[in-house]
Design an enzyme around this catalytic site. Sequence first.
Site, PDB file in Angstrom:
ATOM      1  N   SER A  26     -21.784 -24.433  32.280  1.00 57.08           N
ATOM      2  CA  SER A  26     -21.999 -24.747  33.671  1.00 57.08           C
ATOM      3  C   SER A  26     -21.460 -26.106  34.110  1.00 57.08           C
ATOM      4  O   SER A  26     -21.252 -26.308  35.300  1.00 57.08           O
ATOM      5  CB  SER A  26     -23.498 -24.696  33.967  1.00 57.08           C
ATOM      6  OG  SER A  26     -24.182 -25.732  33.300  1.00 57.08           O
ATOM      7  N   LYS A  80     -23.047 -35.003  36.574  1.00 55.51           N
ATOM      8  CA  LYS A  80     -23.294 -33.617  36.983  1.00 55.51           C
ATOM      9  C   LYS A  80     -24.350 -33.591  38.084  1.00 55.51           C
ATOM     10  O   LYS A  80     -25.330 -34.349  38.019  1.00 55.51           O
ATOM     11  CB  LYS A  80     -23.757 -32.811  35.762  1.00 55.51           C
ATOM     12  CG  LYS A  80     -23.890 -31.307  36.007  1.00 55.51           C
ATOM     13  CD  LYS A  80     -24.285 -30.585  34.708  1.00 55.51           C
ATOM     14  CE  LYS A  80     -24.426 -29.081  34.889  1.00 55.51           C
ATOM     15  NZ  LYS A  80     -24.775 -28.396  33.620  1.00 55.51           N
ATOM     16  N   SER A 102     -23.419 -25.383  27.919  1.00 56.83           N
ATOM     17  CA  SER A 102     -22.860 -25.864  29.188  1.00 56.83           C
ATOM     18  C   SER A 102     -22.079 -27.164  29.113  1.00 56.83           C
ATOM     19  O   SER A 102     -21.433 -27.546  30.076  1.00 56.83           O
ATOM     20  CB  SER A 102     -23.968 -26.011  30.230  1.00 56.83           C
ATOM     21  OG  SER A 102     -24.334 -24.748  30.726  1.00 56.83           O
TER      22      SER A 102
END
Lengths: 492, 475
Positions: A154, A79, A178
Amino acid sequence: MDLYKYTASELSRMLIKKETSAKEIAESCFKRTDEVEKDVEAYITLNREEALKQAEKADERIKNGSASSPLDGIPLAVKDNMCTEGIKTTCASKILYNFIPPYDATVVKKIKDAGMVITGKANCDEFAMGSSTETSYYKKTKNPHDITRVPGGSSGGSAASVAAGEVPLSVGSDTGGSIRQPSSHCGVVGLKPTYGSVSRYGLIAFASSLDQIGPFSRSIEDAAMLADVIYGHDPLDSTSAPDARIGAGNFAKRLNPDVKGLKIGLPKEYFGLGVSDEVKSAVMNAVSIYEKLGAKVFEISLKLVKYALPVYYIISSAEASSNLARFDGVKYGYRSSDYDGLVDLYVKSRSEGFGKEVQRRVMLGTYVLSSGYYDAYYNKGRLAQRAIKQEFSDAFSDCDLILTPVTPNTAFRFGEKSGDPVQMYVEDICTVSVNIAGIPAIAMPCGKGEGELPVGVQLIGKHFDEQTILNAGLALEKELDLKNWVADVRKA
Amino acid sequence: MKYEPVIGLEVHAELKTKSKIFCSCSASFGGDINTHVCPVCSGMPGSLPVLNKKVVEYAVRMGLATNCDISAVSVMARKNYFYPDLPKAYQISQFDKPLCQNGRVDFEVDGEPKSVRLTRIHIEEDAGKLLHEASADESLIDFNRCGVPLIEMVTEPDIRSSAEAKAFLEHIKTTLSYLDICDCKMEEGSIRCDVNVSVRPEGSREFGTRVEMKNINTFSGAVRAIDYEVSRQTELLFEGGTVEQETRRWDDIKLENYTMRTKEDAQDYRYFPDPDLLPIEVTDEWVESIRESLPELPLSKLRRYIGDYGIPEKDARLIAENKSRADFLDKCEKLGADAKTVTNWLLGDIAKLQNDSGKELEESGLTPAGLCALLELIGSGKISGTAGKKVLGVIFDEGGDPLKIIEKLGLYQMSGQDEIKSIIEAVIKENEKSVADYKKGKQTAFGYLIGQCMKASKGKANPQVVNKLLKEILD
C-alpha cells in the site's frame, strides 16, 4: 549533478562539508517533483512552504555546528496514514478528506526532532488496504520505472517518490508487505522492522498487531540511518519494546558487509508460490553472490507458509473492522449530507466515505468476529499465527537469515488485478508471514526483469536482529549496480 | 402457587484515580465541557491506550475485599458498538479473562448473615455524555467522562428480595468507601447498577426467564424497580402468560419499565483481545502488598464493636457503616478513651453538630485527640457535662485545645472541698427553715439546698462534691 540524485548519506556528508545547503537540496527535490509529479502522482499533499522554512532552519543549525542528527536537513516524504500536526492526513480515504490532526505521530516527532524536512504526505491504498495504491480515493500513483504500471502498495507513494528522485527518503507502513512489495516493484530499499521496534502512536491503525512503520531509501546505508532516527521505545505505545531489546541508534554505525560464514536459509516453499522465472533468476543470482562472498546457503522448509495468507486476512480484517469503526461521521471527517437519524448518519457516512476494498475488509472482519464464527475463524487464526511464529523461530535455530523473493512477479499494469480481490491478495504471499511472525525483513533490488523492471529480494531476520539483514543487504548492494537507482520516469 | 424472585446485579463503580484509565487526562468529575480530553480519550485516529496501573491496583483491592481470585494474567478486550458517546466505537473492557473472579460478598440483611457470590470484577473505561438541547434537533457530546476508569462487579443470581439487593448495594458502597477507591457520590453517577430479575415457583430449582433492567440510579430506585418487575412477572405468569427475555428501561418517575431491546435485537459486541494492549500481569508479590495495605472492613469492625466494646448493635452499625466515624472511634479508642462513651458522643451531640452544619467529621475542627482530651476533663470532673457540650461546639466549629477554650470561657468546675464547704456553710446559714425541714425528714428540702449551693457557686461547683459534703454536714 542534480542534488535530488544523491542518496541521503551522500547529501548528509555534503552538508557537513558545507558543499551544499538543506535549502538547495529541498529546492532540487521540489524541482524534480514539479517535473515528474504529473506522471508519478506520489503525493496527496505537498508541504513545500513549510519544508523550505524547515530547510532554512536546518541550515542555521548546521552552520552553528549544532545539527540535530546526521539526517538534519534531509528531505523525506511521510505516508498519509501517519498523523502530522497541522497537515491534512487522509489515509487516502474520502472519509478523512478534511482531517487535520491536532498532534504528531511519535515517528513524525522523531523525524522533526532529527531536523529532517517533511516534503509532503505520500499516497497509498485507502487505509493501507491494497497492493497497488489503486484503492486511493485521490489518485493513482504510477511506477516511475513504467508509468503504465502500479508502484505496488500500500505504500506506493512512499516508494514511488523515492524511486523517482522526488525525495531521497520516505516512511511507509507495512502490515502484510506494504513496504517491501512496493520497494520491490519500484527498485528501492524498504525495511519492515521487528514488531515493537517503531512506535505506532499516531499511525492510523489498519491492523494493530501487524502494523509497523519503516523506511524507504535508495541505499542500505540510508535505510539504516533513517532506522536510527525512527526506532526506539515509546511510552505512548504499549506494544513498543524496551530500548535494550530494540538496540536502536547504531544500525548505520555498525554496518558491516562481511557475510563470511553467514547461514542463509532458502525456504523451498517460497519459490513455488507462482514465482515467475525472471524473479527466480534474479533472486538466485543474489544467492550465488552470497555464496561467492562466503556465506553458507542451504534449503530449508517453512511448511506453514500456505496458511499465512488466510491467517493474515482473518486477523488483519478483524482488527481493521474495529479500528475503522471510529470513522462514523460524528466527530471528524466525512459526514453524509443527507441522513435521517443516527443510524442513517452512520450507514450513509460510512457507505459513501469508504471505498469498496475497505468495505470488503470491514465486512470480512465483522464476520470473523461475530458470535458463532469467532472460534472458527479469529481464534483459529490466532492459533495458526502461533504455529507460524514457532516455525520461523525453529528455522532460525539453524540459520541467521532467510532469503526469499518479495513478490512472484514484477510490477503489474493498472487494472490488471484490481477486479479480482483474491488475485490482488496473492501479491502478498511472500511477505505476509513476516508480519504474522513479527520479525524484520528488508526488500531491496537484486536485478531487472523484462522491460528493465525492478526485481526485489527479501532478507528476513530474527526478532530484533535488523543488523544482520542490513549487513547482508549492504554486502549484496556492493556487488550489484542497483544502488541509488533513480528511475527515469517513463513508459516502458 | 407462590413465586420467588431471583435477582442478580451488575454494579459499576467509577474509580477515583487521579488520571483516566488509558491517558493522563484528569478523571475528576465535572470540569468545563470537553476540557478533560486528549487525542487518546477522544478516540483520535492513530492514538493508543496505555493502561493506568493504579486502576489495576484499585480493582484488585476490591477483588481482595470480596474474596475474589486475582488473575495472574488478564486481558483487555474491545466491546464493539456504535454510539456517539463512544468515540472509538468500541469500549475497552474485559471479556473472557477478567481481573478478578469467583468472589463472595458477606453482609447482613436485618441482622441475618447473607452471602452473595461474585462472578467477576473487571476493569473498563466509561463513555462520554450526550447533551440533548430540548429545542435543537442535534445533540452535543461531552467527552470529559470518556476513559474514566470503572470496575464492573457481576453477581451470581443469589439475591432473593429487593431488601437483600439494597443491603448488598449498601454493603458494596461502604466497602468501596472503606477501600478509598470510589467517591460513592450517587448524584454524580459514581455507582450505577443494572438488575437482572426472574421469578420461579417457590421451591423450584430451575431459573425463570431473566429480564435485565437498566437506568437505575439510586439504591432506593433499585428497590422500586425490582419490586415492580417481580410483580409484573408474577402477574404475567398467574395470568398464564410467559416472560420474554429482554432488556427493559426503568423509569423512576413514572415508576414503571418498558422494553428497550428484545432477545432478537440483542447486540453482538464482537469482543476480541485489544491488540493495542498487552495482557495484564499481576504477580503474587503485588497482590500480597495490596492485601497488606487493605484497611479493616466494615463487617469486621461491626463485630469488633459489638463483641469487644459492648456497643449496642444498632449503634455499632451506625458507626461501622460510616468510614470516617469508624476511623474516629478507632483512633479515640487507641488514645485510651472508652469506646461506648465515644460512640454516644459521635451519635449524639457530634451527629447533631454535623447535621446542623452539614459538615463531614473530617471537615470539622474536631480531632480524636481533641475529643479524648475533652472526655478526660469531663470524666475527672474538671468541667461539667453541660460545659463539655459547649466546648465541643466551639472545637467542632473552630478547632483548638479544649483546655484553652475552657479557660477562655471560664468553664472550670469547682471541686476543691474547702471552697465548696464555705459555700455550703453560707447557704445553711441563710436557709435555716429548709435545714430544719430536711432534718424532719423532708427530702425535697435537700434538693432545694443543693440548688442554692449551685446557684451560689454560679454553677461551677461539682454537683457530686456538693451532694456529698452537704450530706456530711447536715447528717
